[in-house]
Structure formats: structure tokens, C-alpha cells
Scaffold this active site. Structure first.
Site, short mmCIF file in Angstrom:
data_model
loop_
_atom_site.label_atom_id
_atom_site.label_comp_id
_atom_site.label_asym_id
_atom_site.label_seq_id
_atom_site.Cartn_x
_atom_site.Cartn_y
_atom_site.Cartn_z
N ARG A 102 0.85 -1.20 0.00
CA ARG A 102 0.00 0.00 0.00
C ARG A 102 0.88 1.24 0.00
O ARG A 102 1.51 1.59 0.99
CB ARG A 102 -0.90 0.01 1.23
N GLU B 218 -2.45 9.04 -11.03
CA GLU B 218 -1.95 7.87 -11.73
C GLU B 218 -1.97 8.06 -13.24
O GLU B 218 -3.00 8.46 -13.80
CB GLU B 218 -2.79 6.65 -11.36
N ARG C 254 1.80 -6.55 -9.78
CA ARG C 254 2.28 -5.89 -8.56
C ARG C 254 2.59 -6.87 -7.44
O ARG C 254 3.14 -6.48 -6.41
CB ARG C 254 1.24 -4.87 -8.07
N ASP D 2 -12.56 9.51 -6.54
CA ASP D 2 -12.16 8.41 -7.41
C ASP D 2 -12.61 8.73 -8.82
O ASP D 2 -13.76 8.49 -9.19
CB ASP D 2 -12.77 7.10 -6.91
N HIS E 156 0.25 3.50 -10.34
CA HIS E 156 -0.68 3.92 -9.28
C HIS E 156 0.07 4.77 -8.23
O HIS E 156 0.18 4.40 -7.07
CB HIS E 156 -1.25 2.66 -8.63
#
Length: 289
Positions: free
Chosen positions: A62, A264, A85, A203, A155
Site C-alpha cells: 500500500r 496515476e 504488482r 475516485d 498507481h
């Protein structure tokens, strides 16, 4: 003459510490090709990394800059943000040049990846630090015998001292999908003010981003200005979970949302399509002004 960079360890995982001659520094893990730190020359840490993040094989980290590939979010049959990832990447090269430090990592298909995504591919992440700039380039080649498509993103979790002091400009006139409401809208004002009333749980996927974006943080001291540019990536995602959703994240402290904003570089609206032998590359550069 370039000097090779040796592998070290970070939180128990294999890592590369990129240190440019001018003091610019970054830490890149082989796990997920995950960048966990970037400090410009003479500056401070620019990325947010959750203190509660897990550093374990097969688990996502994270913060920093996760590589979302070959799927962004839940836009497909794979697990969220794809498998890149959480897989080990191979070191291609890592060296210090006259004025920069550069590393290249590679991920190729294997039996495990073909079980969930039956395609032959070769992905590379190149990381370069020098002065006030970080450059991240993600490239993908179709090494198989059939066409495939993918969605992807770098990201990037950008650190802020206080979310309420931050603003993001350069989005005026762009159309975006609000993933919270499911509605498509047009950005009318030039300034996006995360953390302000009405902007909690942010978002958004902004489409066809051509110009640079500017993250500004104006607190009590001098203003911090971070310029964000991208090439090859068609879209940009802006994300902050807000207080309620952040409190539900097991790998992030409840107040963590106040200290980060994801901006991003992404290709989401129109998946990248590659025929056998074709390749694609996308670049995100961050510069502290």
C-alpha cells in the site's frame, strides 16, 4: 562510466537503492517492480507509503508506485489491479551514470500467469532519478501468437503534509468518470481541491490527458509544487479514499488519507491492444519545481 548497483534488502525484500551523483534517491523492489521511495536532490520524500503495509511475497504493498497490469481495478476477470504488482520481477540492469541512476526490471509470462491470463508477454519497468525528476516507463511487448488487450496504470501515491492544503490543476475541460457515482462529467474549474466538502472519497478517471498536471501544497511554509507529465498513457486517475473508506483499509492507518493523493498515469477507457510482435510504452515523470 556507469557503475553497477548491487541488490540490497528493504523490509525483508530484495531491493535496489538508486542514488544519483547529485543525491537524488529512489528505492525499487523486485517484488512487483514496486517503487517505495523517491527523494529529489536536496529534497524530502515525495511518495506516501503506508506504515501498516504488508511486505510479503504474493501480497500487494500500500503506497509508493504499484504497477497495475494487465488489468486496472476490477475492470476484467482478474484480481483487482492484475498480477504484476505481486509477482517477482527480474533485474535487467541497474547503474549509476554521470548525472543519474537507472534501473530496468522485467516480467514475462509463466505457467501461473497463463492460467489466469493466457498470453505471452514481456513487460519492463524503467526507473530513472536525477536532480528533481523521477521518470517511470512501463513497456509491454506481445511475445505470443495471438492478439491481446490490457488496461494499466502507474498507481502513484503522492505524499502531502495535509490533504486540505493540496490542490491539483491542469484538468479543466476534461471529461471524467466519477467511479463513486458511476456518472460521466466534465471538469469545469481548473483547480481540484481534494479534502474539501464534496470531494471526500475521490475516485475519478480523466480521459485523454495531454497537458501537464500540477500538484500544489500551500501550508504554513513555502509552497510545494510537483509537476506531473505523462506520455503513452491516455488517461489519469485521481484517487483518495476519504475518511470512511480509509478506516476500512486494513493496511492503512485511519488518518492515512490525509497524507496522500494518488495521481496515476493510466490507460483505462480504451484498453491497449497489441498484435503478436507489437509493443507499447507509457511514461510518467514527476518533477519537484
Amino acid at each position: 562510466m556507469a557503475t553497477p548497483i548491487a541488490l540490497t534488502r528493504y523490509q525483508g525484500l530484495e531491493a535496489l537503492e538508486l542514488l544519483a551523483p547529485d543525491g537524488a534517491r529512489a528505492i525499487l523492489l523486485l517484488h512487483g517492480a514496486h517503487l517505495v521511495s523517491w527523494t529529489p536532490s536536496g529534497g524530502e520524500e515525495q511518495l506516501y507509503l503506508s506504515p501498516q503495509s504488508a511486505f510479503a511475497t504474493g501480497q500487494a504493498i500500500r503506497g509508493g508506485v504499484p504497477v497495475c497490469f494487465p488489468q486496472f481495478a476490477a475492470r476484467g476477470p482478474l484480481k483487482k489491479h492484475g498480477f504484476a504488482r505481486t509477482k517477482p520481477w527480474q533485474l535487467v540492469s541497474a547503474e549509476v551514470g554521470e548525472d543519474d541512476a537507472l534501473a530496468v526490471l522485467r516480467l514475462t509470462d509463466d505457467a501461473a500467469s497463463r492460467m489466469v491470463w493466457p498470453h505471452g508477454f514481456e513487460a519492463e519497468l524503467s526507473v530513472r532519478v536525477a536532480g528533481q525528476t523521477l521518470e517511470l516507463e512501463l513497456a509491454c511487448e506481445n511475445t505470443g501468437e495471438s492478439e491481446f488487450e490490457f488496461t494499466t496504470a502507474l498507481h502513484s501515491y503522492l505524499r502531502v503534509g495535509a490533504l486540505g492544503d493540496a490542490s491539483l490543476s491542469g484538468l479543466a475541460g476534461l471529461h471524467y468518470l466519477d467511479a463513486v457515482t458511476g456518472q460521466e462529467q466534465r471538469q469545469r474549474s481548473d483547480l481540484l481541491l481534494p479534502g474539501s466538502p464534496g470531494q471526500e472519497d475521490l475516485d475519478r478517471i480523466y480521459y485523454q490527458v495531454a497537458g501537464p498536471l500540477l500538484l500544489t501544497e500551500q501550508g504554513e511554509g513555502p509552497a510545494r509544487r510537483l509537476e506531473i507529465r505523462q506520455q503513452g498513457f491516455a488517461d489519469a486517475v485521481v484517487w483518495n479514499p476519504g475518511a470512511a473508506k480509509c478506516a476500512e483499509l486494513a493496511d492503512m492507518p485511519p488518518e492515512g488519507y490525509e497524507h496522500m493523493l494518488c495521481v496515476e498515469a493510466a490507460s483505462v477507457e480504451r484498453p491497449v491492444r497489441l498484435a503478436p510482435g507489437e509493443s507499447w510504452a507509457g511514461l510518467q515523470s514527476l518533477t519537484l519545481l
